[in-house]
Scaffold this active site. Structure first.
Site, PDB file in Angstrom:
ATOM      1  CG  LEU A  42      19.526  48.035  26.717  1.00  0.00           C
ATOM      2  CD1 LEU A  42      20.577  49.069  26.350  1.00  0.00           C
ATOM      3  CD2 LEU A  42      18.704  47.658  25.494  1.00  0.00           C
ATOM      4  CB  THR A 102      27.113  39.319  39.310  1.00  0.00           C
ATOM      5  OG1 THR A 102      27.449  38.231  38.462  1.00  0.00           O
ATOM      6  CG2 THR A 102      27.119  38.847  40.755  1.00  0.00           C
ATOM      7  CB  ALA A 107      25.389  46.347  36.856  1.00  0.00           C
ATOM      8  CG  ASP A 125      37.188  42.786  29.769  1.00  0.00           C
ATOM      9  OD1 ASP A 125      37.525  41.724  29.199  1.00  0.00           O
ATOM     10  OD2 ASP A 125      36.068  42.960  30.271  1.00  0.00           O
TER      11      ASP A 125
END
Length: 496
Positions: free
Chosen positions: A171, A175, A177, A286
């Site tokens: 999917l 960097t 994962a 976030d």
């Protein structure tokens, strides 16, 4: 003969009551018995086999673990004693009592027992023979479950093992994962596998450690569920529940025009999940449409807690390099590192506007441009609107034009007056002036959702209420089908 009857009576009482023989009744402490059972012609002068009263008890075992003894044919004599031990009984020496041992079968353990004991999903499929194994060794259910025993039990079921999950589609990749769509062999359900590569020198990235430590303690209907953690020498894999798409994809699929009733449902769920986080003293830090996941039912869930932090006091110094630029509040853009839950509320306002209009509110590409977008709509701050702003060195450096605030309704005409008021309360320059998630849920904008929606348990979906339904989108196009040509799900922004 009287002596023999006394011996028989005492022996009967010992077996019936589990008591020692009274030393004061004239009978010796140790009783001599013929190995054959003591026939009428036995010679008491022969060397007997000696059995102490304590030994009689030890034959039966501790009282707490002794099998139940059922006495049969215990006819009572006129003196209250059984016929076998009564002085009026026959002189023939017989076995004092006849007993039948009743062994209780092992407790049969069900799948529901396991699920409740280990907090497993109801649709889990246990390994073949697992229930039978536990049934033979069921004391686990009669005492508290230790952390070690819980880990062992979960491992035996299949948790914590890579072979339990099947990778289907890739999917996304970042960097550190890679995210895969997968399938659990335990439930046959789809999952999202976030595979974090472990660098030999650095170990697990701090964002991954932070995400795991927070998510394992956050249990809420509007927060993505972390099902499993798999740690190997080369990777750390986080197994999440799978949702069909994120809010950004939902907007794209609707042609950037979401039904306003659905906007209200999505916003309420965002606030509900965020209010829970803030009660747990967790800041997300976030928030953006890509980190809000939505399934076909319309359930919205917060994801990607890689930048989240647990806070211990109302304000604390953190890094100001958080929150994607478009959703970053002005106090953080100007270098503030003292903030609390209010950092998340600005992002909620930006997302609310984007759902209502189909476009981002402040799409800056640099910090300076981002602040310019904010001030052009909300007005350039002054000492009256933002006390202390003129002493901020970065603000003075930019030397922005003196913009006047514009009415938010002119930019978001689909909002009613209540919606515009809520948006205004979210988009305040100073964090301390922004409405909290808890208070925002009680805003008049949500009155049409009813009262019962505020009384649901944390882990219950709002769609458990029959009066709460997602409405069909006018321009929706499906991208969740396997042949759609692009991934239908983004579990996180993996660029740590």
């Amino acid at each position: 003969m009287d002596r023999m009857k006394k011996i028989k009576r005492q022996l009967s009482m010992t077996l019936r009551g589990g008591r020692g023989i009274d030393k004061t009744n004239g009978v010796p402490e140790q009783i001599g018995l013929d190995e054959s059972g003591g026939g009428g012609g036995s010679d008491l002068g022969e060397a007997p086999t000696r059995v102490a009263p304590g030994e009689l008890r030890s034959i039966r075992g501790p009282l707490s673990s002794a099998p139940e003894i059922v006495h049969e044919d215990m006819k009572m004599g006129s003196d209250g004693e059984s016929d076998q031990a009564s002085a009026t009984s026959s002189d023939e020496v017989q076995s004092p009592v006849r007993v039948r041992m009743r062994n209780h079968p092992p407790r049969k353990i069900s799948t529901e027992d396991i699920n409740k004991r280990l907090s497993l999903p109801a649709d889990i499929r246990l390994p073949e023979g697992y229930l039978e194994k536990l049934t033979l060794n069921s004391p686990i259910f009669d005492k508290p479950l230790s952390r070690r025993l819980r880990r062992v039990s979960l491992s035996e079921i299949g948790f914590g093992k890579l072979e339990t999950y099947i990778k289907l589609d890739k999917l996304g990749e970042g960097t550190y994962a890679t995210v895969y769509k997968g399938k659990s062999k335990l439930t046959d359900n789809l999952v999202a596998l976030k595979e974090i590569r472990l660098e030999h020198e650095e170990g697990a990235p701090c964002t991954a450690i932070r995400e795991v430590s927070l998510l394992k303690d956050l249990k809420h209907a509007n927060i993505v569920t972390l099902h499993d953690i798999i740690h190997t020498e080369k990777s750390l894999t986080l197994v999440f529940e799978y949702l069909d798409k994120d809010l950004k994809q939902y907007l794209d699929d609707c042609g950037n025009v979401i039904n306003m009733h659905n906007v209200k449902l999505f916003l309420f769920q965002l606030l509900r999940g965020l209010a829970y986080c803030h009660r747990q003293k967790v800041l997300h830090r976030d928030l953006k449409p890509q980190n809000l996941l939505i399934n076909e039912r319309g359930e919205l869930k917060l994801a990607d807690f890689g930048l989240a932090r647990a806070k211990s006091i109302p304000t604390k110094t953190y890094s100001n390099e958080v929150v994607t630029l478009w959703y970053r509040p002005p106090d953080i853009l100007l270098g503030s590192t003292d903030y609390s839950t209010q950092i998340d509320m600005w992002g909620v306002g930006c997302i609310f506007y984007e759902m209502a209009t189909g476009r981002p509110l402040f799409p800056g590409s640099t910090v300076e441009e981002q602040l310019h977008f904010i001030f052009r709509i909300l007005g350039t701050p002054t000492e009256d609107t933002w006390p202390g702003i003129l002493s901020n060195e970065e603000f003075r450096t930019y030397n922005y034009p003196k913009y006047r605030a514009e009415a938010l309704l002119s930019h978001a005409p689909r909002l009613d007056s209540d919606g515009a008021d809520l948006l205004t309360k979210l988009l305040q320059f100073e964090g301390r002036n922004r409405i909290s998630a808890e208070d925002a849920m009680k805003h008049p904008f949500f009155l049409s959702l009813g009262e019962r929606i505020h009384k649901l348990p944390d882990t219950t979906s709002i769609f458990a209420l029959k009066e709460v339904q997602l409405q069909k989108e006018a321009n929706i196009r499906s991208t969740s089908m396997p042949d759609s040509g692009r991934p239908a799900f983004r579990v996180v922004d993996t660029e740590f």
